[in-house]
Design an enzyme around this catalytic site. Structure first.
Site, PDB file in Angstrom:
ATOM      1  N   LYS A 115     142.896   7.761 105.638  1.00 29.17           N
ATOM      2  CA  LYS A 115     142.358   8.916 106.365  1.00 29.17           C
ATOM      3  C   LYS A 115     141.178   9.509 105.595  1.00 29.17           C
ATOM      4  O   LYS A 115     140.153   9.870 106.177  1.00 29.17           O
ATOM      5  CB  LYS A 115     143.462   9.959 106.592  1.00 29.17           C
ATOM      6  CG  LYS A 115     144.455   9.491 107.643  1.00 29.17           C
ATOM      7  CD  LYS A 115     145.721  10.313 107.726  1.00 29.17           C
ATOM      8  CE  LYS A 115     146.715   9.601 108.650  1.00 29.17           C
ATOM      9  NZ  LYS A 115     148.020  10.252 108.725  1.00 29.17           N
ATOM     10  N   GLN A 142     151.032  14.899 105.791  1.00 25.18           N
ATOM     11  CA  GLN A 142     151.476  13.517 105.967  1.00 25.18           C
ATOM     12  C   GLN A 142     153.000  13.468 106.050  1.00 25.18           C
ATOM     13  O   GLN A 142     153.700  13.978 105.183  1.00 25.18           O
ATOM     14  CB  GLN A 142     150.970  12.653 104.794  1.00 25.18           C
ATOM     15  CG  GLN A 142     151.299  11.180 104.929  1.00 25.18           C
ATOM     16  CD  GLN A 142     150.645  10.527 106.151  1.00 25.18           C
ATOM     17  OE1 GLN A 142     149.459  10.696 106.402  1.00 25.18           O
ATOM     18  NE2 GLN A 142     151.437   9.792 106.936  1.00 25.18           N
ATOM     19  N   ASP A 180     146.908  16.632 114.274  1.00 25.02           N
ATOM     20  CA  ASP A 180     147.865  15.549 114.555  1.00 25.02           C
ATOM     21  C   ASP A 180     148.450  15.687 115.966  1.00 25.02           C
ATOM     22  O   ASP A 180     149.056  14.747 116.471  1.00 25.02           O
ATOM     23  CB  ASP A 180     149.028  15.599 113.544  1.00 25.02           C
ATOM     24  CG  ASP A 180     148.934  14.493 112.503  1.00 25.02           C
ATOM     25  OD1 ASP A 180     148.210  13.499 112.761  1.00 25.02           O
ATOM     26  OD2 ASP A 180     149.571  14.618 111.441  1.00 25.02           O
TER      27      ASP A 180
END
Ligand code: NDP
Length: 287
Positions: free
Chosen positions: A52, A96, A119
């Protein structure tokens, strides 16, 4: 042989589009910024976080990162998220997953400001998707819609079968297919006659986490098959939930693993960061 849907090339095109737009925002004095938080040292998480950050570097998005120890207390993590929610120079926040077992993932997701939920996992984003309001879309299902559209595969009016009903893939995928006017069936581990159900699909999307479980006898000839799985085969080689060898002989189009859905997830995350920055620049409204 099936048309191979090239997720690498399509994700590259999306990253290039994002890069251009990030540059143009930069010309207006806006630095698109993503805050990435990792807790602990799960090796897979470290790989994902690094990928990422690499995509951020490529697209010109500034990434700020926090790598917290495994024994970080939930309150400490929530305090950090609270601080980042309040920072005007941070557009998106990504924690994460998975988190260490002593931390409640739902509480952490809930703590992220919906305006920075790149997200797309916050209940507000999920609710917006459900009732057809604008909001951040979860990256993997949104990436699959892009794969289909950019490969010229029509969704409207077609039979779409989603195998898997997880919160991050199956359920939002079904909602997005519905939004695109597909006729959608969601199958799962309790579905009766799965072969018959899957065999009706013009578009078959598989996210079961079961290596190579979907063989040619589940697939209608000519169907478009999207394989979300990231599994290991008997030789510990990366493979999908679809048996590529047999299915690619009868499908009309198919995604490979690797190089199909995987690269799209990160490209869509970059797109969501851009969307967050734009929305915040337009007066602090939520996405
Ligand atoms: P989950 O384990 O959360 O969900 C799996 C789903 O598949 C469940 O709904 C389950 O049904 C269903 N299922 C399991 N076995 C069967 C079966 N034999 N027949 C029918 N349905 C079955 O997985 P995720 O959705 O998180 O992930 C699925 C796969 O996608 C994994 O391989 C994962 O690594 C990969 N993945 C890849 C991403 C990418 O970027 N490429 C992103 C996210 C995931 P039930 O609900 O009844 O238990």
């Amino acid at each position: 042989m099936a048309q191979i849907i090239d997720g690498k090339a399509i994700s590259q095109a999306i990253k290039d589009e994002v890069k251009q737009e990030v540059e143009s925002l930069s010309g207006q004095g806006i630095t698109v910024t993503l805050a990435v938080i990792q807790v602990g040292d799960n090796p897979a998480s470290t790989v994902y976080v690094n990928n990422k950050k690499k995509a951020c570097a490529y697209t010109g998005i500034r990434s700020l990162s926090w790598h917290l120890p495994e024994d970080t207390r939930q309150e400490e993590l929530l305090a950090l998220i609270g601080e980042l929610n309040g920072r005007a120079d941070v557009n998106g926040i990504l924690v994460q997953l998975p988190l260490p077992a002593h931390i409640d993932e739902d509480a952490v997701i809930d703590a992220i400001s919906p305006a920075k939920d790149v997200d797309g996992f916050h209940p507000r984003s999920v609710g917006a998707l459900c009732i057809g309001k604008p909001g951040f879309l979860p990256c993997t299902p949104a990436g699959i819609i892009e794969l289909l559209k950019r490969s010229g595969i029509e969704i409207a009016g077609r039979e779409c079968v989603m195998i898997g009903r997880s919160n991050i893939v199956g359920k939002p995928m079904a909602l997005l297919l519905l939004r695109e006017n597909g006729t959608v069936t969601v199958a799962h581990s309790r579905t009766d006659k799965l072969k018959e159900v899957a065999g009706r699909a013009d578009i078959l999307i598989v996210a079961t986490g079961r290596a190579k479980m979907i063989t040619a006898d589940y697939v209608k000839p000519g169907a478009s098959v999207i394989d979300v799985g990231m599994d290991r085969d008997e030789n510990n080689k990366l493979c999908g939930d679809v048996d590529y060898e047999s299915v690619s002989r009868i499908a009309g189009a198919i995604t490979p693993v690797p190089g199909g859905v995987g690269p799209m997830t990160i490209a869509m995350l970059m797109k969501n960061c851009l969307q967050a920055a734009r929305m915040q620049a337009e007066g602090g409204r939520e996405a």
